[in-house]
Scaffold this motif. Structure first.
Motif, PDB file in Angstrom:
ATOM      1  N   PHE A 251       1.374   6.291   1.463  1.00 24.66           N
ATOM      2  CA  PHE A 251       0.914   6.085   2.835  1.00 24.66           C
ATOM      3  C   PHE A 251       1.072   4.617   3.221  1.00 24.66           C
ATOM      4  O   PHE A 251       0.629   3.726   2.505  1.00 24.66           O
ATOM      5  CB  PHE A 251      -0.555   6.485   2.971  1.00 24.66           C
ATOM      6  N   GLY A 252       1.681   4.382   4.382  1.00 20.05           N
ATOM      7  CA  GLY A 252       1.723   3.036   4.951  1.00 20.05           C
ATOM      8  C   GLY A 252       2.657   2.090   4.233  1.00 20.05           C
ATOM      9  O   GLY A 252       3.515   2.487   3.436  1.00 20.05           O
ATOM     10  N   THR A 253       2.473   0.821   4.542  1.00 19.93           N
ATOM     11  CA  THR A 253       3.366  -0.220   4.007  1.00 19.93           C
ATOM     12  C   THR A 253       2.585  -1.134   3.062  1.00 19.93           C
ATOM     13  O   THR A 253       1.918  -0.663   2.169  1.00 19.93           O
ATOM     14  CB  THR A 253       3.996  -1.005   5.164  1.00 19.93           C
ATOM     15  N   ALA A 254       2.640  -2.437   3.285  1.00 25.13           N
ATOM     16  CA  ALA A 254       1.996  -3.380   2.365  1.00 25.13           C
ATOM     17  C   ALA A 254       0.488  -3.462   2.603  1.00 25.13           C
ATOM     18  O   ALA A 254      -0.009  -3.138   3.679  1.00 25.13           O
ATOM     19  CB  ALA A 254       2.628  -4.765   2.532  1.00 25.13           C
ATOM     20  N   GLN A 259      -5.551  -3.067   7.956  1.00 21.67           N
ATOM     21  CA  GLN A 259      -6.486  -3.052   9.082  1.00 21.67           C
ATOM     22  C   GLN A 259      -5.896  -2.349  10.303  1.00 21.67           C
ATOM     23  O   GLN A 259      -6.622  -1.794  11.115  1.00 21.67           O
ATOM     24  CB  GLN A 259      -6.913  -4.472   9.443  1.00 21.67           C
ATOM     25  N   LYS A 260      -4.576  -2.349  10.383  1.00 19.32           N
ATOM     26  CA  LYS A 260      -3.904  -1.635  11.477  1.00 19.32           C
ATOM     27  C   LYS A 260      -3.589  -0.204  11.069  1.00 19.32           C
ATOM     28  O   LYS A 260      -3.812   0.730  11.838  1.00 19.32           O
ATOM     29  CB  LYS A 260      -2.606  -2.370  11.849  1.00 19.32           C
ATOM     30  N   GLU A 280     -14.367  -1.372  12.228  1.00 20.16           N
ATOM     31  CA  GLU A 280     -15.269  -0.345  12.735  1.00 20.16           C
ATOM     32  C   GLU A 280     -14.614   1.025  12.782  1.00 20.16           C
ATOM     33  O   GLU A 280     -15.261   2.045  12.533  1.00 20.16           O
ATOM     34  CB  GLU A 280     -15.748  -0.733  14.136  1.00 20.16           C
ATOM     35  N   SER A 281     -13.301   1.074  13.081  1.00 16.91           N
ATOM     36  CA  SER A 281     -12.613   2.345  13.302  1.00 16.91           C
ATOM     37  C   SER A 281     -12.452   3.184  12.037  1.00 16.91           C
ATOM     38  O   SER A 281     -12.113   4.362  12.114  1.00 16.91           O
ATOM     39  CB  SER A 281     -11.235   2.096  13.925  1.00 16.91           C
ATOM     40  N   TYR A 282     -12.692   2.601  10.864  1.00 14.09           N
ATOM     41  CA  TYR A 282     -12.560   3.403   9.642  1.00 14.09           C
ATOM     42  C   TYR A 282     -13.621   3.077   8.587  1.00 14.09           C
ATOM     43  O   TYR A 282     -13.510   3.512   7.438  1.00 14.09           O
ATOM     44  CB  TYR A 282     -11.152   3.282   9.037  1.00 14.09           C
TER      45      TYR A 282
END
Length: 342
Positions: A251-254, A259-260, A280-282
């Motif tokens: 999942f995802g990159t580095a 945070q994004k 806050e979002s996660y």
């Protein structure tokens, strides 16, 4: 000065010289930095007793690992670890780290090379120890090097110790490689998809392969897919881990993009360093384990097979994952990455 910090141990530091304000670039507060220095000073005092045994060695390794950048942001757990070190040393008069930071610049540089070197080495030793692999030379060097940092030594006395730090680090890396390959098999080149399948899933990040294995065992047959993130990517190359069909991809990159990329995703389990301040979002879906700790996040206690990841599993089932397959791309726009070259 109470509200200011001094930390120059990593490549994230402000202006590449050091963090000296109320918080570091990594996000830790001045108080957290001060507690990490106090913990280091307590470990120096413990090491200078030169009582080499399994209990002392384990807390020295754990304590040094805890002070690495992006591992612990939790003042409560730092205080608990300091108290534990005090109970073992029988001494609350910690070595004052300001002696090091205010030292002659050449002495400070040499001692800092040793300190930052053994902090990194502690991470290797910790992961090997989780798989029940240790090395006497490695363990004894933690005592030798910490004692030297807290002693009045000349440049001529410190320089050989700096070179020895590199030598023992290499030996510790070999120990970790042996622990991983004998426990999980020799890694082999493996193509890893970046696509996320619909349905419940858990993202696991960090370096601890044992935690991943335990999580894979505990999620078997539950309809939950597991995706690695960041430094956990190489896990896909190990035969004893890749045999689990629900270890799906990455999942995802580095790590620095978390945070994004972690906004509103299913649960994330942090097993070692590379944790950044939680948004806050996660924040309701971040779980930590081992030495990783962040205020108000759920921490999974226990060792090895005894660890219970039920809270993470239940959160994954509650959130449900994506409703449709989601095609992600890597940094260069690819749909998969290749790992497993050892």
């Amino acid at each position: 000065m109470e509200n200011k910090m001094f930390c120059f141990q990593c490549e994230q530091t402000a202006g590449c010289t050091g963090c000296t304000g109320k918080a570091g670039v990594c996000g830790k507060s001045a108080l957290t930095a001060k507690l990490q220095d106090q913990l280091t000073g307590a470990l120096i005092t413990l090491a200078k007793k030169n009582e080499i045994n399994e209990v002392n060695t384990k807390v020295i390794i754990e304590g040094l690992f805890t002070t690495i950048t992006n591992v612990s942001f939790n003042d409560e757990t730092l205080n608990q670890l300091i108290d534990k070190v005090h109970s073992l040393s029988g001494n609350t008069a910690d070595y004052d780290m300001s002696n090091l930071w205010n030292e002659n610049e050449d002495i400070r540089s040499l001692k800092s090379l040793i300190l930052f070197g053994i902090r990194g080495m502690a991470a290797y030793a910790y992961h090997a120890m989780v798989c029940n692999y240790t090395d006497n030379d490695v363990n004894e060097f933690f005592y030798t090097s910490l004692s030297a940092i807290g002693s009045d030594l000349t440049q001529e006395e410190l320089l050989p110790l700096v070179l020895k730090t590199g030598e023992i680090n290499l030996k510790c890396m070999a120990l970790l490689d042996k622990a991983n390959t004998e426990t999980f098999g020799n890694p082999e080149p493996t193509k890893v998809t970046l696509e996320i399948e619909k349905g419940p899933f858990i993202v696991i990040t960090g370096h601890d392969l044992k935690d991943l294995e335990v999580l894979l065992k505990q999620t078997e047959g539950k309809g939950i897919n597991i995706y690695t993130h960041g430094e956990m990517l190489p896990a896909h190359g190990y035969p004893e881990l890749k045999k689990y069909p629900h270890l799906k991809g990455n999942f995802g990159t580095a790590w620095q993009n978390q945070q994004k990329e972690f906004d509103n995703i299913p649960p994330v389990l942090f097993t070692t360093n590379c944790l950044m301040p939680v948004k806050e979002s996660y924040k309701d879906r971040v779980f930590t384990t081992e030495v990783v700790s962040y205020p108000e996040m759920v921490h999974i206690e226990g060792d090895g097979e005894e660890k219970d990841f039920t809270p993470v599993i239940n959160k994954a089932l509650e959130l449900g994952g994506y409703k449709e397959d989601k095609e992600n791309t890597g940094i260069n726009g690819g749909k998969y990455v290749v790992t497993g070259f050892g």
